[in-house]
Design a protein around this motif. Structure first.
Motif, PDB file in Angstrom:
ATOM      1  N   TRP A 526      49.106  -8.232 -23.458  1.00  0.00           N
ATOM      2  CA  TRP A 526      48.656  -8.858 -22.222  1.00  0.00           C
ATOM      3  C   TRP A 526      48.201 -10.295 -22.459  1.00  0.00           C
ATOM      4  O   TRP A 526      47.622 -10.916 -21.554  1.00  0.00           O
ATOM      5  N   CYS A 527      48.439 -10.827 -23.654  1.00  0.00           N
ATOM      6  CA  CYS A 527      47.992 -12.170 -24.019  1.00  0.00           C
ATOM      7  C   CYS A 527      49.166 -13.145 -24.045  1.00  0.00           C
ATOM      8  O   CYS A 527      50.268 -12.796 -24.479  1.00  0.00           O
ATOM      9  N   LEU A 528      48.907 -14.341 -23.614  1.00  0.00           N
ATOM     10  CA  LEU A 528      49.885 -15.424 -23.635  1.00  0.00           C
ATOM     11  C   LEU A 528      49.234 -16.613 -24.326  1.00  0.00           C
ATOM     12  O   LEU A 528      48.100 -16.982 -24.004  1.00  0.00           O
ATOM     13  N   LEU A 529      49.923 -17.200 -25.297  1.00  0.00           N
ATOM     14  CA  LEU A 529      49.373 -18.323 -26.057  1.00  0.00           C
ATOM     15  C   LEU A 529      49.984 -19.616 -25.528  1.00  0.00           C
ATOM     16  O   LEU A 529      51.207 -19.804 -25.568  1.00  0.00           O
ATOM     17  N   ALA A 530      49.121 -20.499 -25.048  1.00  0.00           N
ATOM     18  CA  ALA A 530      49.609 -21.749 -24.464  1.00  0.00           C
ATOM     19  C   ALA A 530      50.114 -22.708 -25.532  1.00  0.00           C
ATOM     20  O   ALA A 530      51.255 -23.164 -25.503  1.00  0.00           O
ATOM     21  N   ASP A 531      49.268 -23.032 -26.523  1.00  0.00           N
ATOM     22  CA  ASP A 531      49.593 -24.040 -27.525  1.00  0.00           C
ATOM     23  C   ASP A 531      48.721 -23.780 -28.740  1.00  0.00           C
ATOM     24  O   ASP A 531      47.549 -23.426 -28.595  1.00  0.00           O
ATOM     25  N   HIS A 532      49.285 -23.911 -29.922  1.00  0.00           N
ATOM     26  CA  HIS A 532      48.458 -23.704 -31.116  1.00  0.00           C
ATOM     27  C   HIS A 532      47.624 -24.927 -31.452  1.00  0.00           C
ATOM     28  O   HIS A 532      46.720 -24.861 -32.289  1.00  0.00           O
ATOM     29  N   GLY A 533      47.901 -26.078 -30.809  1.00  0.00           N
ATOM     30  CA  GLY A 533      47.097 -27.268 -31.007  1.00  0.00           C
ATOM     31  C   GLY A 533      47.068 -27.784 -32.429  1.00  0.00           C
ATOM     32  O   GLY A 533      46.183 -28.561 -32.790  1.00  0.00           O
ATOM     33  N   LEU A 555      47.793 -31.054 -28.561  1.00  0.00           N
ATOM     34  CA  LEU A 555      46.552 -31.444 -27.892  1.00  0.00           C
ATOM     35  C   LEU A 555      45.365 -30.879 -28.651  1.00  0.00           C
ATOM     36  O   LEU A 555      45.448 -29.822 -29.267  1.00  0.00           O
ATOM     37  N   ASP A 556      44.251 -31.567 -28.589  1.00  0.00           N
ATOM     38  CA  ASP A 556      43.003 -31.068 -29.164  1.00  0.00           C
ATOM     39  C   ASP A 556      41.874 -31.475 -28.231  1.00  0.00           C
ATOM     40  O   ASP A 556      41.061 -32.340 -28.542  1.00  0.00           O
ATOM     41  N   LEU A 557      41.829 -30.824 -27.078  1.00  0.00           N
ATOM     42  CA  LEU A 557      40.843 -31.143 -26.054  1.00  0.00           C
ATOM     43  C   LEU A 557      39.706 -30.135 -26.010  1.00  0.00           C
ATOM     44  O   LEU A 557      38.846 -30.220 -25.147  1.00  0.00           O
ATOM     45  N   GLY A 558      39.715 -29.192 -26.926  1.00  0.00           N
ATOM     46  CA  GLY A 558      38.716 -28.139 -26.913  1.00  0.00           C
ATOM     47  C   GLY A 558      39.348 -26.836 -26.482  1.00  0.00           C
ATOM     48  O   GLY A 558      40.287 -26.814 -25.672  1.00  0.00           O
TER      49      GLY A 558
END
Length: 631
Positions: A526-533, A555-558
């Motif tokens: 049930w998990c989706l990973l947006a970006d590993h950053g 990205l590294d925005l927190g």
């Protein structure tokens, strides 16, 4: 009226109110529906037979029908045995009660049969719609049999409504949603039911605010307020006068021993058929290019979690920001008070996370987790704190789903979270801490290698300290994980139990995903990973969990902010996938191709040999006499 995020729906209504038509509309998008008919047929009643015939004629040909009138106890078995990929429509419970009370089925333990039905509905893995008459608005019947029917049906309706996600009352064809009701402005959570409290052996006191008992475990308190950034509407979770980390919840598998969340729980899985069906459907859409590329995974994921080949974009999104610091070497190089400042920023609707949430129309909830003790010297949390955090996280997920949230986004802003996640990854996946621990960057943008080495040393000492300890999920959380990862784990489990997807983004989320495998392996689906950053721990954990990042924006925005940045793109893809028509030439390609004309010659012929030898490729026929002699 449409209902989102449901798994079990009870549709109530009077006679000829339109309740059956509304229930059928809820499952109209399902590929197949199993219609469970409960009413007994009456050959000598022409009007009743006409009603049943009208019901049958209204059902699509793709639906299958199952009759339970001959044995009312079998309805519970049918519901309990339903698979996660199925959709069931039970019409109706009034007919079921009528058959149950029929003298032909007496003597029967009606109470036990009703309890069996409620248990089956509560544990049903399929999407389930139940229809039932609402008889509580009329006069008390004048006959004993009439009173027995209304009493029994009232008990059934109340019990089934308690375990359903949604309850809808249809009056004159107009549906009105009864559960979940609109949340009143209140600072407290929902009151646990008497049955749940009794099952857990817990006495629920009335308290005005949070307190702390021995061991640092928060006593029952209100849930944090849910806010919509930059919108002057703030409301807390709905409910009564008490709730908190130790309050029981109906969706938890509460046992008499008090053990609530334990390894090996059986939670729902996404639909295994609608995901591939949605991808096949994408190939038929009228797009000028070759399609959606890697974002097909988004459509497939949404289809599987929503149970339909045509998933809708997530409109109601809630960001759960977990603020919990880690003391000791795990937080080396972090400015004191920085994480608290970030959490206060979010509460005030400021900062990166709140602004992105406002831009995406997402609500935001800031949750305080207990501070974790230095892991190099001892456990991060007590066993009691871990248990409380798991239950609290589960309840937060339940509250979000009850409020109509369709997608949860996990975020974190605690000091030392990266080191704690690296420690969990090392303990659960055998990773080397230096390989998965990101470098420490100062406020000036410079690398602080001394702080990085101090974090590595803290993880090394913690792993050495627990080298002979158990590595089960709760022990890992107590020894290494801390409050934020324990809360995140509870949220993942609660969301899974309520069939709600979670968008991960950062080390805390993936660390919780690793821990949740031992408690319920279904959670990761049930998990989706947006970006590993670019974070090494997120890369490795995603590989272990089988989660492919959707994008690679570096990205590294927190933690959580990267996911909100990607969210508009995900919504756009789902909107296109749902709204685009099929290609104009699709009708032709869907036609059955003409049978190929048979030719005299086959497509391939064995070449004739040039020299002496057999001149045919046909298998040799056996001689009439199997013997042979020299001539």
């Amino acid at each position: 009226m449409s209902l989102d995020g449901w798994n079990r729906v009870l549709v109530l209504g009077g006679i000829r109110s339109g309740k059956s038509e509304f229930a059928e509309s809820l499952v109209a998008d399902a590929a197949t529906v199993r219609y469970v008919a409960t009413a007994a047929s009456a050959d000598d009643d022409a009007e009743w037979a006409a009603r049943l015939a009208a019901h049958r004629a209204r059902r699509p040909v793709s639906w299958s029908t199952e009759e339970t009138a001959s044995e009312p106890r079998r309805l519970a078995d049918v519901i309990a045995a339903a698979r996660p990929d199925e959709t069931l429509l039970v019409d109706d419970l009034g007919g079921w009660v009528t058959v149950l009370l029929d003298p032909a089925h007496q003597p029967a333990d009606d109470t036990a049969t009703i309890d069996e039905l409620v248990t089956a509905v509560h544990g049903c893995a399929a999407r389930l719609v139940l229809v039932s008459p609402e008889v509580g608005l009329s006069l008390v019947p004048a006959t004993p049999l009439g009173r027995a029917f209304t009493d029994a049906l009232g008990v059934v309706n109340r019990a089934v409504a308690d375990v359903c996600d949604r309850v809808v009352l249809v009056v004159a064809g107009q549906p009105a949603q009864l559960k979940p009701a609109a949340a009143p402005a209140s600072t407290s959570g929902p009151r646990p039911t008497a049955n749940a409290v009794a099952a857990a052996g817990t006495t629920v006191p009335a308290q005005a605010g949070p307190t702390v008992v021995d061991g640092g475990v928060p006593a029952p308190a209100a849930s944090p307020p849910v806010t919509t950034p930059e919108v002057p509407v703030g409301s807390a979770s709905a409910g009564g006068d008490v709730n908190g980390w130790t309050a029981p919840t109906m969706s938890l598998p509460v046992a008499a021993s008090g053990l609530v969340i334990q390894p090996g729980m059986e939670l729902p899985m996404p639909d295994e058929y609608t995901g591939p069906q949605s991808v096949d459907r994408l190939a038929t859409l009228d797009v000028p290019g070759i399609g959606f590329g890697v974002l097909e995974k988004v459509v497939s994921f949404a289809a599987a979690t929503q149970g339909t080949p045509t998933p809708a974009p997530w409109r109601s999104v809630r960001v759960l920001l977990l603020h919990g610091d880690h003391e000791g070497g795990a937080a080396a190089g972090t400015r004191p008070g920085e994480s608290a400042r970030r959490a206060d920023q979010a509460r005030a609707g400021q900062g990166v996370l709140a602004r992105l949430a406002a831009e995406g129309g997402a609500s935001l909830q800031v949750i305080e987790a207990p501070t974790a003790a230095p892991i190099e010297h001892g456990p991060a949390l007590t066993v009691e704190q871990v248990e409380a955090a798991l239950r609290y996280g589960w309840r937060l997920a339940e509250e979000a789903v009850d409020a109509g949230v369709q997608l949860l986004v996990l975020a974190a802003c605690g000091a030392g979270t990266e080191a704690a996640a690296a420690a969990v990854l090392a303990a659960t996946a055998g990773a080397e801490p230096p390989a998965v621990l990101g470098r420490v960057v100062t406020e000036d943008g410079e690398f602080d290698d001394a702080a990085w080495m101090q974090r590595c040393a803290a993880i090394r000492d913690a792993l050495h300290r627990i080298r002979r300890s158990s590595r089960d999920a709760k022990d890992v959380l107590a020894q290494l994980g801390g409050g934020d990862i324990a809360l995140a784990t509870g949220i993942l489990l609660g969301a899974t139990a309520r069939r709600t997807p979670v968008l991960l983004d950062g080390p805390v989320g993936v660390a919780a995903g690793l821990v949740s495998r031992d408690l319920a392996g279904q959670a990761r689906h049930w998990c989706l990973l947006a970006d590993h950053g670019g974070h090494p721990a997120v890369r490795l954990a995603a590989d272990v969990l089988g989660l492919d990042p959707l994008v690679e924006l570096k990205l590294d925005l927190g933690e959580g902010a990267n996911a909100l940045t990607v969210l508009p793109l995900l919504r756009s893809v789902l909107t296109l996938a749902a709204a685009l028509p099929a290609r104009p030439d699709r009708d032709k390609t869907d036609e059955t191709p003409e049978a190929p004309v048979e030719e005299d010659e086959p497509d391939f012929r064995e070449p004739e040999p040039d020299g002496p030898g057999p001149t045919s490729t046909e298998p040799a026929q056996p001689a009439e006499n199997s013997g042979s002699r020299a001539g």
